[in-house]
Design a protein around this motif. Sequence first.
Motif, PDB file in Angstrom:
ATOM      1  N   THR A   1      -4.963  -4.768  -3.036  1.00 24.45           N
ATOM      2  CA  THR A   1      -4.386  -5.660  -2.034  1.00 24.45           C
ATOM      3  C   THR A   1      -5.459  -6.506  -1.360  1.00 24.45           C
ATOM      4  O   THR A   1      -6.583  -6.051  -1.140  1.00 24.45           O
ATOM      5  CB  THR A   1      -3.633  -4.862  -0.951  1.00 24.45           C
ATOM      6  OG1 THR A   1      -4.528  -3.921  -0.349  1.00 24.45           O
ATOM      7  CG2 THR A   1      -2.449  -4.114  -1.550  1.00 24.45           C
ATOM      8  N   ASP A  38      -7.334  -3.719   0.792  1.00 25.11           N
ATOM      9  CA  ASP A  38      -8.616  -3.377   0.169  1.00 25.11           C
ATOM     10  C   ASP A  38      -9.675  -4.424   0.491  1.00 25.11           C
ATOM     11  O   ASP A  38     -10.863  -4.109   0.574  1.00 25.11           O
ATOM     12  CB  ASP A  38      -8.447  -3.275  -1.349  1.00 25.11           C
ATOM     13  CG  ASP A  38      -7.461  -2.188  -1.745  1.00 25.11           C
ATOM     14  OD1 ASP A  38      -7.616  -1.052  -1.268  1.00 25.11           O
ATOM     15  OD2 ASP A  38      -6.522  -2.489  -2.507  1.00 25.11           O
ATOM     16  N   LYS A  66       0.817  -1.214   0.000  1.00 21.37           N
ATOM     17  CA  LYS A  66       0.000   0.000   0.000  1.00 21.37           C
ATOM     18  C   LYS A  66       0.852   1.266   0.000  1.00 21.37           C
ATOM     19  O   LYS A  66       0.364   2.344  -0.346  1.00 21.37           O
ATOM     20  CB  LYS A  66      -0.934   0.002   1.212  1.00 21.37           C
ATOM     21  CG  LYS A  66      -1.971  -1.106   1.208  1.00 21.37           C
ATOM     22  CD  LYS A  66      -3.050  -0.888   0.161  1.00 21.37           C
ATOM     23  CE  LYS A  66      -4.015   0.200   0.586  1.00 21.37           C
ATOM     24  NZ  LYS A  66      -5.178   0.311  -0.310  1.00 21.37           N
ATOM     25  N   ARG A  82      -2.917   2.048   5.003  1.00 23.64           N
ATOM     26  CA  ARG A  82      -2.073   0.862   4.805  1.00 23.64           C
ATOM     27  C   ARG A  82      -2.876  -0.425   4.913  1.00 23.64           C
ATOM     28  O   ARG A  82      -2.320  -1.516   4.779  1.00 23.64           O
ATOM     29  CB  ARG A  82      -0.941   0.836   5.850  1.00 23.64           C
ATOM     30  CG  ARG A  82       0.082   1.963   5.685  1.00 23.64           C
ATOM     31  CD  ARG A  82       0.880   1.807   4.406  1.00 23.64           C
ATOM     32  NE  ARG A  82       1.948   2.791   4.294  1.00 23.64           N
ATOM     33  CZ  ARG A  82       1.815   3.944   3.653  1.00 23.64           C
ATOM     34  NH1 ARG A  82       0.653   4.249   3.079  1.00 23.64           N
ATOM     35  NH2 ARG A  82       2.828   4.788   3.571  1.00 23.64           N
TER      36      ARG A  82
END
Length: 260
Positions: free
Chosen positions: A204, A227, A195, A224
């Motif tokens: 991600t 997803d 990220k 960070r």
Amino acid sequence: ISDGNIVQSGQLVVIFGKRGLENMNLIILDKDGTMVDSLTPFYHAVVTIFRHYGLEPPTLDDYRDNITPDFMRFYWDRGIPLYVTSRELNRLRMELCGEEGASVELLPGAKELVNRCRELGFKIFLATADTYEAASGQLEKLGIKELVSGWARGGISRRDDILDILAFADGLYDDSEPWNVWYIDDTASGIADAKSIPLEGIHTIGFTGGFNSPRKFDELPKDRAPDHIVNSLFAIPSIIDAYVALRQYPATNHSQWTIN
């Protein structure tokens, strides 16, 4: 270094197919704990080593939540003598556990995930701390070496591993091609590294069935965090399928679509 179909540059190993890489669809998978069940033999070795030194072994939850790439700190903080080095620890692991203690198996859904991604036109890359020889032998034994386009092996950080792969891909693709990159990892630190890369089009997925518990992902700051979070590799293909459909039909009204 070039050896037939294999090209190695720095920490990146690429295995070319007959036509090489053809599009910007990349899947980058962490190997240990995401693709293969390294956690079971690794934790077994941890328990054996601590008992060898007359110490109470850490719990599995403690190991999952606190082991890091700087793994010696984990051992030292829990009573392993400070004079014990990583080399000595690995020698002791092999002595106490043998080759069986290093064996791993594919996690449920791993091969299905790779096969589905290949059907969708993705090239598969792995990120691993293993040497070329170790990774190559393991992938061949697990029956997925021919499905993998290459791997980044043990850079200074996982971020560097990912950047190695992206830099390689960027050198092959036309600049007009949009990026469609997925990074899948079972560790919060790996997801955070991915990220941190300022690239639009990198997605991600955090997998909670490996070295880190769900709590570690929950502790990540919003910028960070992954997803998507899944507890089974079988859940990942449908997520990627949905994104592929959205990219293929951008003019369609997707207001009622939901991607969890």
